[in-house]
Motif scaffolding. Structure first.
Motif, PDB file in Angstrom:
ATOM      1  N   THR A   8       9.619   7.084  -9.276  1.00 38.15           N
ATOM      2  CA  THR A   8      10.477   6.015  -9.770  1.00 38.15           C
ATOM      3  C   THR A   8       9.623   5.020 -10.542  1.00 38.15           C
ATOM      4  OG1 THR A   8      11.939   6.227  -7.855  1.00 38.15           O
ATOM      5  CG2 THR A   8      12.109   4.197  -9.140  1.00 38.15           C
ATOM      6  N   VAL A   9      10.030   4.740 -11.770  1.00 34.34           N
ATOM      7  CA  VAL A   9       9.281   3.823 -12.624  1.00 34.34           C
ATOM      8  C   VAL A   9      10.168   2.630 -12.958  1.00 34.34           C
ATOM      9  CG1 VAL A   9       8.132   3.512 -14.847  1.00 34.34           C
ATOM     10  CG2 VAL A   9       7.856   5.657 -13.603  1.00 34.34           C
ATOM     11  N   CYS A  10       9.632   1.432 -12.738  1.00 37.88           N
ATOM     12  CA  CYS A  10      10.335   0.192 -13.067  1.00 37.88           C
ATOM     13  C   CYS A  10       9.708  -0.386 -14.335  1.00 37.88           C
ATOM     14  CB  CYS A  10      10.240  -0.807 -11.913  1.00 37.88           C
ATOM     15  SG  CYS A  10      10.975  -2.412 -12.274  1.00 37.88           S
ATOM     16  N   LEU A  11      10.471  -0.435 -15.408  1.00 35.33           N
ATOM     17  CA  LEU A  11       9.996  -0.947 -16.693  1.00 35.33           C
ATOM     18  C   LEU A  11      10.351  -2.422 -16.814  1.00 35.33           C
ATOM     19  CD1 LEU A  11      11.176   2.074 -18.832  1.00 35.33           C
ATOM     20  CD2 LEU A  11       8.795   1.457 -18.426  1.00 35.33           C
ATOM     21  N   GLN A  12       9.344  -3.240 -17.103  1.00 37.23           N
ATOM     22  CA  GLN A  12       9.539  -4.687 -17.206  1.00 37.23           C
ATOM     23  C   GLN A  12       9.080  -5.174 -18.572  1.00 37.23           C
ATOM     24  OE1 GLN A  12       7.601  -6.692 -13.923  1.00 37.23           O
ATOM     25  NE2 GLN A  12       8.048  -5.029 -12.499  1.00 37.23           N
ATOM     26  N   LEU A  45       0.815  -1.212   0.000  1.00 35.69           N
ATOM     27  CA  LEU A  45       0.000   0.000   0.000  1.00 35.69           C
ATOM     28  C   LEU A  45       0.852   1.266   0.000  1.00 35.69           C
ATOM     29  CD1 LEU A  45      -2.742  -1.065   2.572  1.00 35.69           C
ATOM     30  CD2 LEU A  45      -3.062  -0.698   0.126  1.00 35.69           C
ATOM     31  N   ASP A  46       2.031   1.191   0.564  1.00 38.59           N
ATOM     32  CA  ASP A  46       2.900   2.363   0.669  1.00 38.59           C
ATOM     33  C   ASP A  46       3.997   2.374  -0.393  1.00 38.59           C
ATOM     34  OD1 ASP A  46       1.552   3.307   3.018  1.00 38.59           O
ATOM     35  OD2 ASP A  46       2.617   1.782   4.177  1.00 38.59           O
ATOM     36  N   ARG A  47       3.883   1.484  -1.362  1.00 41.29           N
ATOM     37  CA  ARG A  47       4.911   1.442  -2.413  1.00 41.29           C
ATOM     38  C   ARG A  47       4.857   2.712  -3.253  1.00 41.29           C
ATOM     39  NH1 ARG A  47       4.152  -0.604  -7.506  1.00 41.29           N
ATOM     40  NH2 ARG A  47       2.373  -1.869  -6.836  1.00 41.29           N
ATOM     41  N   GLU A  48       6.022   3.326  -3.463  1.00 43.82           N
ATOM     42  CA  GLU A  48       6.104   4.547  -4.257  1.00 43.82           C
ATOM     43  C   GLU A  48       6.543   4.261  -5.689  1.00 43.82           C
ATOM     44  OE1 GLU A  48       8.596   7.317  -2.270  1.00 43.82           O
ATOM     45  OE2 GLU A  48       7.283   7.524  -0.507  1.00 43.82           O
ATOM     46  N   GLU A  49       7.229   3.167  -5.908  1.00 44.37           N
ATOM     47  CA  GLU A  49       7.700   2.828  -7.242  1.00 44.37           C
ATOM     48  C   GLU A  49       6.545   2.306  -8.087  1.00 44.37           C
ATOM     49  OE1 GLU A  49      11.689   0.676  -8.545  1.00 44.37           O
ATOM     50  OE2 GLU A  49      10.175  -0.789  -7.928  1.00 44.37           O
ATOM     51  N   ILE A  50       6.433   2.808  -9.322  1.00 48.75           N
ATOM     52  CA  ILE A  50       5.406   2.367 -10.252  1.00 48.75           C
ATOM     53  C   ILE A  50       5.987   1.276 -11.143  1.00 48.75           C
ATOM     54  CG2 ILE A  50       3.816   3.032 -12.091  1.00 48.75           C
ATOM     55  CD1 ILE A  50       3.153   4.326  -9.468  1.00 48.75           C
ATOM     56  N   HIS A  51       5.274   0.155 -11.237  1.00 51.95           N
ATOM     57  CA  HIS A  51       5.705  -0.960 -12.079  1.00 51.95           C
ATOM     58  C   HIS A  51       4.946  -0.912 -13.408  1.00 51.95           C
ATOM     59  CE1 HIS A  51       6.867  -3.321  -8.190  1.00 51.95           C
ATOM     60  NE2 HIS A  51       7.683  -2.311  -8.454  1.00 51.95           N
ATOM     61  N   LEU A  52       5.696  -0.866 -14.495  1.00 49.30           N
ATOM     62  CA  LEU A  52       5.102  -0.706 -15.817  1.00 49.30           C
ATOM     63  C   LEU A  52       5.601  -1.829 -16.718  1.00 49.30           C
ATOM     64  CD1 LEU A  52       4.763   2.709 -17.627  1.00 49.30           C
ATOM     65  CD2 LEU A  52       5.391   0.671 -18.902  1.00 49.30           C
ATOM     66  N   ALA A  53       4.659  -2.566 -17.320  1.00 55.08           N
ATOM     67  CA  ALA A  53       5.009  -3.690 -18.195  1.00 55.08           C
ATOM     68  C   ALA A  53       4.937  -3.267 -19.654  1.00 55.08           C
ATOM     69  CB  ALA A  53       4.072  -4.865 -17.952  1.00 55.08           C
ATOM     70  N   VAL A  54       5.874  -3.766 -20.438  1.00 51.29           N
ATOM     71  CA  VAL A  54       5.866  -3.562 -21.884  1.00 51.29           C
ATOM     72  C   VAL A  54       5.705  -4.933 -22.518  1.00 51.29           C
ATOM     73  CG1 VAL A  54       7.131  -2.708 -23.893  1.00 51.29           C
ATOM     74  CG2 VAL A  54       7.363  -1.554 -21.670  1.00 51.29           C
ATOM     75  N   THR A  55       4.594  -5.142 -23.198  1.00 46.95           N
ATOM     76  CA  THR A  55       4.291  -6.455 -23.747  1.00 46.95           C
ATOM     77  C   THR A  55       3.805  -6.336 -25.187  1.00 46.95           C
ATOM     78  OG1 THR A  55       3.148  -8.544 -23.283  1.00 46.95           O
ATOM     79  CG2 THR A  55       1.874  -6.525 -23.001  1.00 46.95           C
TER      80      THR A  55
END
Length: 487
Positions: A146-150, A111-121
């Motif tokens: 902060t954005v994490c691209l997967q 709930l407190d996660r600040e990093e956004i996880h973004l998928a590229v498919t």
């Protein structure tokens, strides 16, 4: 004048009974066709129209909209924990308990996660890797978040459905999905996007490699994509094709060289940046909500398995008690189902297992409703016809007057019990939660359970088992004729 069928199961079941008679008469001719031919006859007799008209919608474990506050998500996590606690109370040594419990604190921390996880498919060779590299170098450094691209494995590759499922599972675990295509959507791509949208995943369709098309073609494809989609559609060129540059010098000479244009991702980064800035927190909560609902569903499946293991012996017990009662004193099968204490007590006992507490009066009402439903659906008449057809193949069992009634009573009791299990498993897990019974939903469940229990092998085994219970003096070898007649 058009006649509307009011008893679809009976119509289909009469086809089953007729198929059994045909099998008995033509046994020597069709035995060589094998089991698949037998099942084909049954499907025809059972009525494919009924199956088509009565497909039940699968329950979705997602909400219709994003949660707008933290309290909504915390409530979902608490409900998942409640189901896990029920599992612990009913099977304290269950093998999945430890893993399920570990996920609860993980969800609260999410709930407190600040990093956004973004998928590229997307499919193969649509530019997933290149787009990620461009975003990391041109866009991510400018963001406050902060954005994490997967990158997921390629969809629709030669690896098959399992590979696609794994890629989609990875994408669904993120907060936002970029779905890449390098042209107009194929049917497979469109169906996959529809699936993601139906499950309430936020996504953006990216028309990549637009530079490989002429201007009018590019505009036509983009318009087609926007007309088919209900989500954002943007066009990009993550790695545009090199262009030839020609320079005319003052001395009349001409120089030519290939130049690499800059990536065209402005439309994508602008819309994506606005989305993350305005809905970033809600996207994280939505992901946490989905994980909480999946955890609840996983725990409930384990709990249902534990309860089902306890419920089946109860059904077995009562179905043979009902069979013995009907065999000793044959009465119409509906009366047995609707009014006897046997079925009422079975309903109470099954309710106790699934913590749906019923009084005897409530159980009597439910038994009456189930009996009425079975009569309307034609199950009472059908069971007698099909079981009678099977028993006719053997003189000893057929002349026993109560055999049909006894086996029919056992079958209807079993059908009632299995339908109750199916019905209870669809209810929310709670203590002492017996409320108004949904008769319409119960009727749908009856239809579903009936369809699952009308195969030839089932009828063979059930009738054989019933005869052994009711007529133990009949040697097992004497039942061979009955098996051959329907095999």
């Amino acid at each position: 004048m058009v006649v509307k069928l009011q008893r679809p199961i009976l119509v289909g079941g009469l086809g089953l009974s007729f198929s059994l008679w045909i099998l008995q008469s033509w046994h020597d001719s069709i035995i060589q066709l094998g089991e698949y031919s037998v099942l084909s006859l049954l499907l025809v007799g059972g009525g494919l129209l009924f199956l088509k008209q009565n497909r039940t919608k699968q329950d979705s474990h997602v909400l219709d909209s994003l949660p707008v506050d933290r309290e909504t998500v915390e409530s979902a996590i608490a409900k998942a924990e409640t189901v896990i606690n029920h599992l612990a109370g009913e099977a304290e040594n269950h093998h999945a308990l430890a893993a399920l419990r570990e996920k609860i604190p993980q969800l609260y921390s999410e709930l407190d996660r600040e990093e956004i996880h973004l998928a590229v498919t997307g499919g193969k060779s649509v530019g997933k890797t290149t787009l990620i590299e461009v975003l990391k170098s041109h866009w991510c450094p400018q963001l406050q978040k902060t954005v994490c691209l997967q990158e997921t494995p390629s969809l629709f590759a030669d690896a098959g459905e399992k590979s696609d499922a794994a890629a989609l599972t990875q994408a669904k675990a993120t907060d936002f999905i970029l779905f890449l295509t390098n042209g107009d959507l194929t049917d497979t791509e469109f169906q996959t996007i529809q699936q993601l949208q139906a499950e309430k995943h936020h996504l953006m369709l990216v028309f990549n490699k637009q530079d490989q098309y002429l201007v009018d073609e590019r505009a036509s494809i983009l318009l087609s994509l926007k007309q088919r989609m209900q989500s954002h559609v943007v066009a990009t060129s993550a790695s545009p094709l090199p262009v030839k540059v020609r320079k005319h010098n003052d001395d009349g000479s001409v120089q030519e060289w290939m130049e690499q244009p800059a990536p065209e991702i402005q439309q994508l980064t602008q819309q994506l940046g606005e989305t993350l800035a305005q809905q970033g927190q809600q996207l994280v909560w939505a992901t946490t909500m989905r994980k909480a609902l999946l955890l609840k569903a996983e725990a409930k499946n384990y709990l249902n398995g534990v309860r089902c293991d306890r419920a089946h012996p109860v059904i077995e017990q009562y179905q043979w008690i009902a069979a013995a009662a009907a065999f000793a004193n044959p009465v119409p099968a509906l009366d047995i189902l609707a009014t006897t204490a046997i079925n009422v007590q079975m309903i109470v006992d099954l309710g106790n297992i699934y913590q749906q507490k019923f009084s005897l009066e409530q159980a009597k009402t439910i038994a009456g409703e189930m009996g009425s439903l079975m009569l309307k659906l034609g199950l009472v008449e059908l069971s007698s016809k099909v079981i009678g057809t099977v028993l006719k193949s053997h003189a000893i069992t057929y002349v026993a007057g109560g055999a049909v009634q006894g086996v029919s009573a056992a079958y209807l009791t079993r059908l009632a019990g299995l339908s109750l299990i199916e019905y209870f498993q669809q209810q929310e897990v709670a203590v002492n939660s017996a409320t108004g019974f949904n008769v319409e939903k119960l009727g749908q469940t009856l239809q579903k359970v009936f369809q699952q229990n009308q195969q030839v092998v089932f009828w063979q085994g059930f009738v054989k088992q019933g005869v052994k219970r009711l007529l133990p003096e009949v040697a097992e070898g004497e039942l061979v004729g009955a098996e051959k007649a329907v095999g």
